[in-house]
Scaffold this motif. Structure first.
Motif, short mmCIF file in Angstrom:
data_model
loop_
_atom_site.label_atom_id
_atom_site.label_comp_id
_atom_site.label_asym_id
_atom_site.label_seq_id
_atom_site.Cartn_x
_atom_site.Cartn_y
_atom_site.Cartn_z
N LEU A 50 0.84 -1.20 0.00
CA LEU A 50 0.00 0.00 0.00
C LEU A 50 0.88 1.26 0.00
O LEU A 50 1.98 1.25 0.53
CB LEU A 50 -0.90 0.02 1.24
CG LEU A 50 -1.89 -1.12 1.40
CD1 LEU A 50 -2.63 -0.99 2.74
CD2 LEU A 50 -2.88 -1.14 0.24
N HIS A 51 0.34 2.31 -0.58
CA HIS A 51 0.97 3.62 -0.44
C HIS A 51 0.54 4.20 0.91
O HIS A 51 -0.53 3.88 1.42
CB HIS A 51 0.53 4.55 -1.57
CG HIS A 51 0.89 4.03 -2.92
ND1 HIS A 51 2.09 4.32 -3.52
CD2 HIS A 51 0.23 3.21 -3.77
CE1 HIS A 51 2.15 3.71 -4.70
NE2 HIS A 51 1.03 3.03 -4.87
N ALA A 52 1.38 5.07 1.45
CA ALA A 52 1.03 5.67 2.74
C ALA A 52 1.64 7.06 2.84
O ALA A 52 2.71 7.33 2.28
CB ALA A 52 1.54 4.78 3.88
N THR A 53 0.94 7.94 3.56
CA THR A 53 1.51 9.24 3.90
C THR A 53 1.31 9.48 5.38
O THR A 53 0.35 8.98 5.98
CB THR A 53 0.85 10.40 3.13
OG1 THR A 53 -0.53 10.47 3.49
CG2 THR A 53 0.97 10.21 1.62
N GLN A 54 2.22 10.24 5.97
CA GLN A 54 2.12 10.57 7.40
C GLN A 54 2.44 12.04 7.59
O GLN A 54 3.52 12.51 7.25
CB GLN A 54 3.10 9.74 8.23
CG GLN A 54 3.01 10.04 9.72
CD GLN A 54 4.16 9.45 10.52
OE1 GLN A 54 5.18 9.06 9.97
NE2 GLN A 54 4.01 9.41 11.83
N LYS A 55 1.48 12.75 8.17
CA LYS A 55 1.59 14.18 8.38
C LYS A 55 1.45 14.41 9.87
O LYS A 55 0.51 13.90 10.48
CB LYS A 55 0.41 14.81 7.64
CG LYS A 55 0.45 16.27 7.41
CD LYS A 55 -0.60 16.60 6.34
CE LYS A 55 -1.67 17.54 6.87
NZ LYS A 55 -1.16 18.83 7.29
N ASN A 56 2.39 15.09 10.47
CA ASN A 56 2.42 15.21 11.92
C ASN A 56 2.19 16.65 12.39
O ASN A 56 2.48 17.59 11.68
CB ASN A 56 3.77 14.73 12.46
CG ASN A 56 4.07 13.31 12.02
OD1 ASN A 56 3.18 12.45 12.06
ND2 ASN A 56 5.28 13.07 11.58
N ARG A 92 -3.88 3.03 -4.08
CA ARG A 92 -3.52 3.89 -5.22
C ARG A 92 -2.60 5.01 -4.71
O ARG A 92 -2.61 5.32 -3.52
CB ARG A 92 -4.78 4.51 -5.84
CG ARG A 92 -5.72 3.47 -6.45
CD ARG A 92 -7.02 4.11 -6.93
NE ARG A 92 -6.80 5.37 -7.62
CZ ARG A 92 -6.36 5.47 -8.89
NH1 ARG A 92 -6.13 4.38 -9.58
NH2 ARG A 92 -6.19 6.64 -9.46
N ILE A 138 -1.27 8.40 -3.41
CA ILE A 138 -2.06 9.31 -2.58
C ILE A 138 -1.85 10.75 -3.04
O ILE A 138 -0.71 11.22 -3.11
CB ILE A 138 -1.66 9.14 -1.10
CG1 ILE A 138 -2.03 7.73 -0.63
CG2 ILE A 138 -2.33 10.20 -0.23
CD1 ILE A 138 -1.33 7.31 0.64
N ASP A 139 -2.94 11.42 -3.35
CA ASP A 139 -2.85 12.84 -3.70
C ASP A 139 -2.90 13.68 -2.42
O ASP A 139 -1.90 14.04 -1.86
CB ASP A 139 -3.98 13.21 -4.66
CG ASP A 139 -3.81 12.54 -6.02
OD1 ASP A 139 -2.66 12.42 -6.46
OD2 ASP A 139 -4.82 12.14 -6.62
N TYR A 140 -4.09 13.94 -1.98
CA TYR A 140 -4.29 14.81 -0.82
C TYR A 140 -3.85 14.09 0.46
O TYR A 140 -4.28 12.97 0.72
CB TYR A 140 -5.78 15.18 -0.76
CG TYR A 140 -6.19 16.05 0.39
CD1 TYR A 140 -5.61 17.30 0.58
CD2 TYR A 140 -7.19 15.63 1.27
CE1 TYR A 140 -6.01 18.11 1.62
CE2 TYR A 140 -7.59 16.44 2.31
CZ TYR A 140 -6.99 17.67 2.48
OH TYR A 140 -7.40 18.47 3.53
N THR A 141 -2.98 14.76 1.24
CA THR A 141 -2.43 14.11 2.43
C THR A 141 -3.18 14.47 3.70
O THR A 141 -2.82 13.99 4.78
CB THR A 141 -0.94 14.49 2.62
OG1 THR A 141 -0.85 15.91 2.65
CG2 THR A 141 -0.08 13.95 1.49
N ASP A 175 -9.92 14.64 6.28
CA ASP A 175 -11.12 15.41 6.57
C ASP A 175 -12.18 14.57 7.29
O ASP A 175 -12.97 15.07 8.07
CB ASP A 175 -11.71 15.97 5.26
CG ASP A 175 -10.72 16.93 4.60
OD1 ASP A 175 -9.92 17.54 5.34
OD2 ASP A 175 -10.74 17.05 3.37
#
Lengths: 436, 376
Positions: free
Chosen positions: A292-298, A318, A320-323, A326
């Motif tokens: 999987l793709h992943a993003t992490q915003k702290n 898929r 990831i565009d928007y990190t 919402d």
């Protein structure tokens, strides 16, 4: 011996200017040292001393006011074999003071020649960092309110191993310059001279008065000797030679099937010290083990060990565009600080969002599906809550599985830390959360 | 596919290394500090140099000195540091010193918010130099761009002898994401060109281009013949000139060498649409929300296209005009109160141009962009 002066550009200073003597003396010093044009770089500052480089046929770098030492430092570290001479006035000394101090502290093998004539000659004779209080200059009364700088004393205090005051009229000037250039480290020569066009017109100054004023200043021999130490560039290269180049970032092969498809948004809410950011990273690593793709915003304050700690993780099959997050699929609420930070989001949640919360955390009104873990009753420490929560999610196959989590821990930790994490996970697995 | 987990700043550091960077200097500032941290791990063990300056002015000064010695150099800071770099940036532009400058933008003005994102420096990067000559600014969208555009930035700095900015954002630098490391596109590494016609009997003229080129060849300080560098208004020989004709010719060359070449390095991505009547233009991290929004709108059957600009300066005018052809209106999505939208308005005065902006430290949401598209 071949002169390094530029035959096409003879020195062009005001008649009687001390700078002209210094140009000729510097040429003598360089040639007596046997240096050739391409072995020397003159780095000049702004003002009348900034003309120096044009009178020589060596390498030259004429930059911004006060910053000559910064270019010289970069040059010398890149090309240690070059003899780097910096010329600067008492103006450059003032505006570039931080660089003078830092160069003394670094002890890099540069020679700084300070063309000290007690005023800003080129702009009309304003006071500088070395203007005596009693002098008449173009700055009205302002210089009477400021103490002049004895740059050699400052340099000695800042760690320079070589700092010498010398009159521009001293027959030993060339010898002093050569000592400075030969010195294995940073060397500063404070060359006092007369600016006939500006300063000399209104102030009684002569080679004799310069000598007398210099004699009144303290001797620095002992302090300078105590500052003797390794040259910066050589010490840098020795330290660097001990280092090992880091491996490129670790690659994670997809080994496990993911528990769900599509985009999953996970919000981790806790407090500093709860290893929230580490848990978010583990979640991302676990996702990668399932391809999987992943993003992490702290989000955390600048303080350490105090305040909120929030991590927003997105996993998706898929790219990831928007990190941002919402409307999370999953909220892990481990401390009140984190919940307070994102209080506004709870109202928006529906029953399809699972909220895994610690028993001692209270939530704003929400329609999310709440699961509760009593960490205190389970004897799980605050700093272990996040990892225990991941274990709970894995047991429920929410976002990750036990296989994915185990593999992520292997990627993130090693040795004792890995053992502790695996052990903790084992223990947590026997105490499932209850519907809150 | 093997993924790695990396943040934008680490990707920039690895990109710099791949491009041949040998010298880095910086002053700690959130959210750029981790570039310095990474360069300190990467450069010294591989024979390079990484320094921490006493301030930002010193840090970029070290870099300019090392660049003149022939090293590929990079520095990284945030908006407050760009302010302090300004005079040195002017030096690098006017005296044609290659350098890559990373601006990890944070919410301004002034000290602003260290850990909140923004794209508030976009016009500042273009105009924050004395003299107003053009610069190159590239804007990454994700970690992949952080790597690839850093490599491109080094190549451009070498090819055009100029500073090249990477306009990143806290939202990229402090966001980790998975990246397909093996799929990264690594361009051929370029080096500044030495003079072709200089022999031992002929002096090197540091500011005289050869043939049809607008970029002078480069010899480092320390080369076998003397090299001059100066921040003063100079002729081809690197000595001060007061001749208005020579001054004008050099200023014009500095302008043209970048503005006439932008088609060579107009990086972008897009989501085209058949018979689009609306074009969304975005850059940086906001382009990710724009992409999500445009994909959703396209699925809903709306004729909307997306253009993501990765070269912001010089303005890729030809590209923007071409992609806007046939579109009735253009939405510009950017994380500020309206900066790049001015360029779009300048280029497309007969179109309906709408700004979708935000400047509160939060990401622009796809929903906000969809509302803008729907509000017709």
């Amino acid at each position: 011996m071949t002169s390094l002066l530029n035959p096409n550009r003879p020195p062009a200073f005001c008649p009687g200017c001390a700078h002209e003597r210094v140009v000729a003396t510097l040429d003598r010093a360089l040639t007596e040292l046997g240096l050739t044009a391409t072995e020397v770089v003159l780095v000049s500052d702004i003002g009348c001393s900034g003309l120096f480089d044009t009178f020589f046929q060596t390498h030259a770098l004429h930059g911004l006011h006060g910053r000559a030492l910064t270019y010289a430092t970069g040059l010398k570290l890149a090309r240690p074999e070059l003899t780097v001479i910096v010329t600067m006035g008492d103006g450059g000394l003032g505006i570039g003071g931080a660089h003078v101090l830092s160069t003394c502290r670094r002890n890099i093998d540069l020679t700084l020649l300070v063309l000290n004539n007690f005023n800003y000659g080129m702009t009309g004779g304003q006071c500088s960092s070395t203007t005596p209080r009693e002098a008449q200059v173009e700055s009205g009364f302002l210089n009477r309110l400021e103490a002049p700088l004895d740059i050699c004393r400052v340099a000695a205090a800042a760690g320079a191993g070589f700092a010498a005051r010398v009159s521009g009229y001293d027959p030993l000037l060339s010898e002093r310059m050569q000592q400075a250039i030969r010195h294995d480290g940073f060397a500063l020569v404070d060359i006092w001279g007369i600016c006939p066009g500006r300063y000399g017109k209104r102030n009684p100054i002569s080679p004799g008065s310069i000598n007398a004023a210099m004699d009144r200043l303290p001797d620095l021999t002992d302090t300078l000797a105590a500052n003797a130490r390794d040259e910066y560039g050589r010490a840098y290269r020795e330290e660097a030679a001990k280092l090992v180049a880091p491996a490129p970032p670790a690659l994670i092969e997809a080994r496990f099937p993911p528990p769900q498809g599509g985009r999953r948004e996970i919000l981790l809410l806790g407090s500093a010290g709860q290893r929230i950011i580490t848990a978010g990273e583990i979640l991302c690593l676990a996702a990668a083990t399932a391809g999987l793709h992943a993003t992490q915003k702290n989000d955390y304050p600048i303080t350490v060990m105090r305040g909120h700690s929030v991590s927003e993780v997105v996993c998706s099959d898929r790219p990831i565009d928007y990190t941002g997050i919402d409307r999370p699929n999953l909220v892990v609420a481990l401390a009140q600080e984190g919940v307070a930070r994102k209080a506004g989001i709870f109202r928006e949640l529906g029953p399809d969002t699972v909220i895994l919360k610690a028993r001692d955390v209270s939530l704003p009104d929400t329609s999310g599906t709440i699961l509760e873990l009593d960490f205190k009753a389970l004897g799980i420490r605050s700093q272990d809550r996040a990892l225990a929560a991941l274990g709970e999610l894995a047991d429920r196959r929410l976002v990750l599985t036990r296989d994915m989590l185990g593999a992520a821990l292997q990627l993130r930790f090693s040795g004792r830390l890995l053992d502790a994490a695996l052990k903790q996970l084992e223990a947590g697995g026997n105490s499932p959360a209850v519907v809150g | 596919m093997a993924l790695t987990l990396i943040d934008g700043n680490e990707a920039i550091a690895w990109g710099a290394l791949a491009a041949g960077c040998r010298f880095f200097a910086g002053y700690p500032i959130t959210p750029a500090t981790t570039i310095y941290n990474a360069m300190l791990r990467l450069l010294p063990p591989s024979g390079g140099v990484c320094l921490q300056g006493e301030d930002e002015i010193a840090s970029i000064g070290f870099c300019l000195g090392a660049s003149m010695a022939g090293f590929k150099v990079m520095t990284a800071t945030s908006g407050p540091g760009i302010s302090l770099y300004s005079e040195q940036i002017s030096f690098a532009i006017g005296s044609e010193i290659p350098i890559v400058i990373v601006d990890v933008q944070r919410l301004g003005p002034s000290t602003g918010s260290a850990t909140k994102g923004a794209d508030g420096d976009i016009q500042f990067l273009r105009w924050g130099n004395s003299g107003g000559l053009p610069v190159i600014v590239l804007a990454p969208v994700d970690a992949r761009d952080c790597f690839e555009l850093t490599m491109a930035a080094f190549n451009l700095a070498e090819a055009y002898r100029c500073p090249v900015f990477l306009a990143s954002n806290k939202e990229l630098s402090m966001t980790r994401e998975t990246l397909d490391w093996a799929a990264l596109v690594r361009p051929r590494v370029l080096d500044r060109r030495p003079p072709a016609t200089t022999g031992p009997d002929r002096p090197y003229l540091p500011f005289e281009p050869e043939g049809d080129s607008l970029v002078p060849p480069f010899l480092p300080i320390g080369a076998g013949r003397p090299v001059r560098q100066t921040s003063s208004t100079h002729g081809a020989d690197g000595f001060i000139t007061t001749d208005p004709k020579r001054i004008a010719a050099n200023q014009e060359r500095l302008r043209r060498k970048l503005e006439s070449a932008v088609a060579e390095f107009s990086y972008y991505s897009e989501l085209p649409a058949v018979a689009a009547d609306t074009l969304v233009i975005s850059y940086g991290v906001s382009a990710r929300a724009a992409r999500a929004a445009v994909l959703q709108e396209q699925r809903a059957g709306r004729a909307v296209a997306l253009l993501v600009l990765k070269t912001l300066w010089p303005v890729p005018e030809q590209l923007i005009r071409e992609r806007a052809r046939g579109c009735r209106r253009v939405l510009v999505v950017e994380m500020n109160l309206g900066q790049y939208v001015r360029e779009v308005q300048r280029l497309l005065p007969d179109r309906e141009i709408t700004l979708i902006g935000r400047m509160d430290g939060e990401l622009i949401r796809p929903a906000q962009i969809r509302e803008g598209i729907a509000h017709d």
